[in-house]
Motif scaffolding. Structure first.
Motif, PDB file in Angstrom:
ATOM      1  N   GLN A  20       0.829  -1.194   0.000  1.00 21.85           N
ATOM      2  CA  GLN A  20       0.000   0.000   0.000  1.00 21.85           C
ATOM      3  C   GLN A  20       0.864   1.245   0.000  1.00 21.85           C
ATOM      4  O   GLN A  20       1.965   1.267   0.541  1.00 21.85           O
ATOM      5  CB  GLN A  20      -0.919   0.002   1.219  1.00 21.85           C
ATOM      6  CG  GLN A  20      -1.838  -1.190   1.299  1.00 21.85           C
ATOM      7  CD  GLN A  20      -2.731  -1.110   2.523  1.00 21.85           C
ATOM      8  OE1 GLN A  20      -3.047  -0.036   2.996  1.00 21.85           O
ATOM      9  NE2 GLN A  20      -3.114  -2.256   3.037  1.00 21.85           N
ATOM     10  N   LEU A  21       0.365   2.285  -0.594  1.00 17.97           N
ATOM     11  CA  LEU A  21       1.021   3.588  -0.591  1.00 17.97           C
ATOM     12  C   LEU A  21       0.176   4.543   0.228  1.00 17.97           C
ATOM     13  O   LEU A  21      -1.023   4.677   0.002  1.00 17.97           O
ATOM     14  CB  LEU A  21       1.183   4.114  -2.018  1.00 17.97           C
ATOM     15  CG  LEU A  21       2.119   3.328  -2.936  1.00 17.97           C
ATOM     16  CD1 LEU A  21       2.125   3.930  -4.332  1.00 17.97           C
ATOM     17  CD2 LEU A  21       3.535   3.296  -2.378  1.00 17.97           C
ATOM     18  N   ARG A  22       0.812   5.190   1.210  1.00 18.36           N
ATOM     19  CA  ARG A  22       0.108   6.131   2.053  1.00 18.36           C
ATOM     20  C   ARG A  22       0.259   7.537   1.478  1.00 18.36           C
ATOM     21  O   ARG A  22       1.365   7.976   1.148  1.00 18.36           O
ATOM     22  CB  ARG A  22       0.655   6.088   3.482  1.00 18.36           C
ATOM     23  CG  ARG A  22      -0.057   7.036   4.444  1.00 18.36           C
ATOM     24  CD  ARG A  22       0.592   6.961   5.804  1.00 18.36           C
ATOM     25  NE  ARG A  22       0.392   5.648   6.386  1.00 18.36           N
ATOM     26  CZ  ARG A  22      -0.693   5.323   7.071  1.00 18.36           C
ATOM     27  NH1 ARG A  22      -1.669   6.206   7.241  1.00 18.36           N
ATOM     28  NH2 ARG A  22      -0.828   4.118   7.565  1.00 18.36           N
ATOM     29  N   ALA A  23      -0.841   8.243   1.377  1.00 16.22           N
ATOM     30  CA  ALA A  23      -0.801   9.609   0.863  1.00 16.22           C
ATOM     31  C   ALA A  23      -0.045  10.517   1.826  1.00 16.22           C
ATOM     32  O   ALA A  23      -0.087  10.324   3.043  1.00 16.22           O
ATOM     33  CB  ALA A  23      -2.217  10.134   0.649  1.00 16.22           C
ATOM     34  N   ALA A  24       0.648  11.483   1.287  1.00 16.20           N
ATOM     35  CA  ALA A  24       1.382  12.432   2.119  1.00 16.20           C
ATOM     36  C   ALA A  24       0.417  13.330   2.890  1.00 16.20           C
ATOM     37  O   ALA A  24      -0.742  13.510   2.501  1.00 16.20           O
ATOM     38  CB  ALA A  24       2.319  13.271   1.247  1.00 16.20           C
ATOM     39  N   TRP A  25       0.902  13.872   4.004  1.00 16.00           N
ATOM     40  CA  TRP A  25       0.076  14.747   4.826  1.00 16.00           C
ATOM     41  C   TRP A  25      -0.272  16.015   4.057  1.00 16.00           C
ATOM     42  O   TRP A  25       0.596  16.677   3.484  1.00 16.00           O
ATOM     43  CB  TRP A  25       0.814  15.085   6.113  1.00 16.00           C
ATOM     44  CG  TRP A  25       0.136  16.147   6.935  1.00 16.00           C
ATOM     45  CD1 TRP A  25       0.537  17.432   7.101  1.00 16.00           C
ATOM     46  CD2 TRP A  25      -1.073  15.999   7.682  1.00 16.00           C
ATOM     47  NE1 TRP A  25      -0.343  18.096   7.914  1.00 16.00           N
ATOM     48  CE2 TRP A  25      -1.339  17.249   8.291  1.00 16.00           C
ATOM     49  CE3 TRP A  25      -1.945  14.947   7.896  1.00 16.00           C
ATOM     50  CZ2 TRP A  25      -2.441  17.453   9.106  1.00 16.00           C
ATOM     51  CZ3 TRP A  25      -3.047  15.158   8.710  1.00 16.00           C
ATOM     52  CH2 TRP A  25      -3.278  16.390   9.299  1.00 16.00           C
ATOM     53  N   ASP A  26      -1.540  16.355   4.022  1.00 18.24           N
ATOM     54  CA  ASP A  26      -2.013  17.530   3.306  1.00 18.24           C
ATOM     55  C   ASP A  26      -2.367  18.608   4.323  1.00 18.24           C
ATOM     56  O   ASP A  26      -3.352  18.476   5.059  1.00 18.24           O
ATOM     57  CB  ASP A  26      -3.245  17.168   2.465  1.00 18.24           C
ATOM     58  CG  ASP A  26      -3.692  18.330   1.572  1.00 18.24           C
ATOM     59  OD1 ASP A  26      -3.064  19.410   1.646  1.00 18.24           O
ATOM     60  OD2 ASP A  26      -4.654  18.148   0.810  1.00 18.24           O
ATOM     61  N   PRO A  27      -1.570  19.690   4.422  1.00 21.00           N
ATOM     62  CA  PRO A  27      -1.848  20.720   5.434  1.00 21.00           C
ATOM     63  C   PRO A  27      -3.150  21.465   5.201  1.00 21.00           C
ATOM     64  O   PRO A  27      -3.681  22.090   6.119  1.00 21.00           O
ATOM     65  CB  PRO A  27      -0.642  21.658   5.317  1.00 21.00           C
ATOM     66  CG  PRO A  27      -0.108  21.443   3.941  1.00 21.00           C
ATOM     67  CD  PRO A  27      -0.377  20.000   3.626  1.00 21.00           C
ATOM     68  N   THR A  28      -3.711  21.378   4.008  1.00 17.15           N
ATOM     69  CA  THR A  28      -4.956  22.101   3.730  1.00 17.15           C
ATOM     70  C   THR A  28      -6.160  21.463   4.403  1.00 17.15           C
ATOM     71  O   THR A  28      -7.210  22.094   4.510  1.00 17.15           O
ATOM     72  CB  THR A  28      -5.207  22.184   2.212  1.00 17.15           C
ATOM     73  OG1 THR A  28      -5.328  20.854   1.684  1.00 17.15           O
ATOM     74  CG2 THR A  28      -4.073  22.911   1.522  1.00 17.15           C
ATOM     75  N   VAL A  29      -6.022  20.214   4.847  1.00 17.45           N
ATOM     76  CA  VAL A  29      -7.140  19.550   5.529  1.00 17.45           C
ATOM     77  C   VAL A  29      -6.904  19.519   7.032  1.00 17.45           C
ATOM     78  O   VAL A  29      -7.479  18.701   7.745  1.00 17.45           O
ATOM     79  CB  VAL A  29      -7.338  18.117   5.005  1.00 17.45           C
ATOM     80  CG1 VAL A  29      -7.700  18.138   3.538  1.00 17.45           C
ATOM     81  CG2 VAL A  29      -6.076  17.273   5.218  1.00 17.45           C
ATOM     82  N   SER A  30      -6.037  20.404   7.525  1.00 18.28           N
ATOM     83  CA  SER A  30      -5.790  20.502   8.949  1.00 18.28           C
ATOM     84  C   SER A  30      -6.133  21.915   9.407  1.00 18.28           C
ATOM     85  O   SER A  30      -6.657  22.724   8.644  1.00 18.28           O
ATOM     86  CB  SER A  30      -4.326  20.171   9.269  1.00 18.28           C
ATOM     87  OG  SER A  30      -4.103  20.194  10.665  1.00 18.28           O
ATOM     88  N   GLY A  31      -5.865  22.188  10.673  1.00 16.67           N
ATOM     89  CA  GLY A  31      -6.128  23.509  11.204  1.00 16.67           C
ATOM     90  C   GLY A  31      -7.268  23.508  12.216  1.00 16.67           C
ATOM     91  O   GLY A  31      -7.890  22.483  12.508  1.00 16.67           O
ATOM     92  N   ARG A  32      -7.536  24.695  12.760  1.00 19.27           N
ATOM     93  CA  ARG A  32      -8.550  24.830  13.801  1.00 19.27           C
ATOM     94  C   ARG A  32      -9.941  24.433  13.317  1.00 19.27           C
ATOM     95  O   ARG A  32     -10.739  23.890  14.080  1.00 19.27           O
ATOM     96  CB  ARG A  32      -8.573  26.279  14.307  1.00 19.27           C
ATOM     97  CG  ARG A  32      -7.265  26.749  14.913  1.00 19.27           C
ATOM     98  CD  ARG A  32      -6.911  25.949  16.139  1.00 19.27           C
ATOM     99  NE  ARG A  32      -5.670  26.368  16.749  1.00 19.27           N
ATOM    100  CZ  ARG A  32      -5.594  27.224  17.761  1.00 19.27           C
ATOM    101  NH1 ARG A  32      -6.704  27.739  18.276  1.00 19.27           N
ATOM    102  NH2 ARG A  32      -4.427  27.554  18.274  1.00 19.27           N
ATOM    103  N   ARG A  33     -10.246  24.683  12.060  1.00 16.28           N
ATOM    104  CA  ARG A  33     -11.582  24.366  11.552  1.00 16.28           C
ATOM    105  C   ARG A  33     -11.839  22.863  11.607  1.00 16.28           C
ATOM    106  O   ARG A  33     -12.920  22.421  12.028  1.00 16.28           O
ATOM    107  CB  ARG A  33     -11.715  24.857  10.116  1.00 16.28           C
ATOM    108  CG  ARG A  33     -13.062  24.531   9.458  1.00 16.28           C
ATOM    109  CD  ARG A  33     -13.076  25.013   8.017  1.00 16.28           C
ATOM    110  NE  ARG A  33     -12.029  24.381   7.252  1.00 16.28           N
ATOM    111  CZ  ARG A  33     -12.134  23.174   6.684  1.00 16.28           C
ATOM    112  NH1 ARG A  33     -13.241  22.478   6.829  1.00 16.28           N
ATOM    113  NH2 ARG A  33     -11.147  22.681   5.971  1.00 16.28           N
ATOM    114  N   VAL A  34     -10.849  22.072  11.221  1.00 16.09           N
ATOM    115  CA  VAL A  34     -11.002  20.616  11.244  1.00 16.09           C
ATOM    116  C   VAL A  34     -11.080  20.118  12.678  1.00 16.09           C
ATOM    117  O   VAL A  34     -11.883  19.227  13.006  1.00 16.09           O
ATOM    118  CB  VAL A  34      -9.836  19.946  10.498  1.00 16.09           C
ATOM    119  CG1 VAL A  34      -9.965  18.429  10.540  1.00 16.09           C
ATOM    120  CG2 VAL A  34      -9.776  20.429   9.047  1.00 16.09           C
TER     121      VAL A  34
END
Length: 292
Positions: A20-34
């Protein structure tokens, strides 16, 4: 019109699917809103107060099932998100039914199977789970248990776990941290959160609080930050999980105490095994009496 609750899946695992290949961390789906969204959703998947009270009286059986689930997830090479989700499913099912089925390990295996399907592309097979339980139940019985769990939970299985908060908390408190340090913190945080899932003393604690306390303990254990830096990060974690600073510190101390207990228990067990091995004679007396 008939509606089937069966989950039909291909139980065969191919070599191509196993890599399996794990997707890299996407900073756009993080933050206070999430984080705020996760905080609102986590209350929905909390077990009932009655179930928590009953478990606290006799926690041994529940902890035994959780530890077995952890061992099976490790042996089958499951993703780190599978185990906490399977324990969440187990607690929610027992919270709804307030009774153990005839085969408790079949229930735990059914929760692992559901969690694996949700968290992994190449899910663990029913045959592998039956083998882990030494075939105390058959694949047909496991699939029936899976159907019962899904029906009881009304197919609402994507629960929020501490592992869901860990990457977002790390991204918020260590935005400029070293990549290797972040990976180490995540690994230690995963380990401590998994330990909390096995310990009934943390049953009912919000996943966000468990995740924040686990990271706080991991930072203390690494010892690469001074007291002032640790205090600032602890305050930031308390703000992120919307918990009082004293409560976060209390849970952090509880996790450290539970960790010391498990380490001392493991050392004591290792010493006892060594003593038994030393006392055991090299050639049993009965061996000399056997005619080969």
């Amino acid at each position: 019109m008939s509606v089937s609750l069966w989950c039909e899946e291909d139980q065969s695992r191919t070599e191509a699917a196993s890599s399996q290949l794990r997707a890299a961390w996407d900073p756009t789906v993080s933050g206070r809103r999430v984080i705020q969204r996760l905080l609102r959703v986590e209350e929905r998947y909390a077990p009932s107060v009655l179930y928590i009270a009953l478990i606290q009286r006799e926690p041994e059986r529940r902890e035994e099932l959780a530890k077995w689930a952890l061992e099976v997830c490790c042996e089958c090479g499951c993703d780190e998100a599978v185990f906490p989700l399977s324990v969440s499913l187990l607690d929610r099912f027992l919270s709804a039914s307030l009774s153990l089925p005839v085969s408790p390990y079949c229930l735990a295996a059914g929760c692992i199977l559901i969690a694996s399907k949700l968290a992994e592309c190449d899910n663990v097979t029913a045959d592998a789970l039956c083998a882990a339980a030494e075939y105390s139940f058959q694949p047909s019985g496991l699939r029936e248990m899976e159907r019962v769990v899904l029906a009881t939970l009304r197919w609402d299985t994507a629960a929020v776990t501490p592992q869901d908060f860990l990457p977002h908390f790390l991204a918020s408190v260590e935005e400029r941290g070293d990549g290797g340090l972040l990976a180490t913190l995540r690994r230690h945080g995963d380990t401590l959160a998994a330990m909390c899932a096995c310990d009934s003393r943390f049953l009912g604690a919000p996943p966000s609080l468990v995740a924040a306390a686990s990271l706080n303990c991991a930072l203390r254990g690494l010892g690469n930050k001074g007291p002032a830096q640790l205090a600032v990060i602890c305050e930031a974690l308390a703000e992120l999980c919307q918990a009082d600073l004293v409560v976060l510190q209390c849970y952090s101390d509880m996790i450290e105490y539970a960790l010391r207990q498990r380490l001392s228990s493991g050392l004591q067990q290792g010493k006892e095994e060594e003593e038994v091995e030393d006392e055991r004679p090299g050639t049993p007396t009965d061996m000399r009496e056997i005619d080969f």
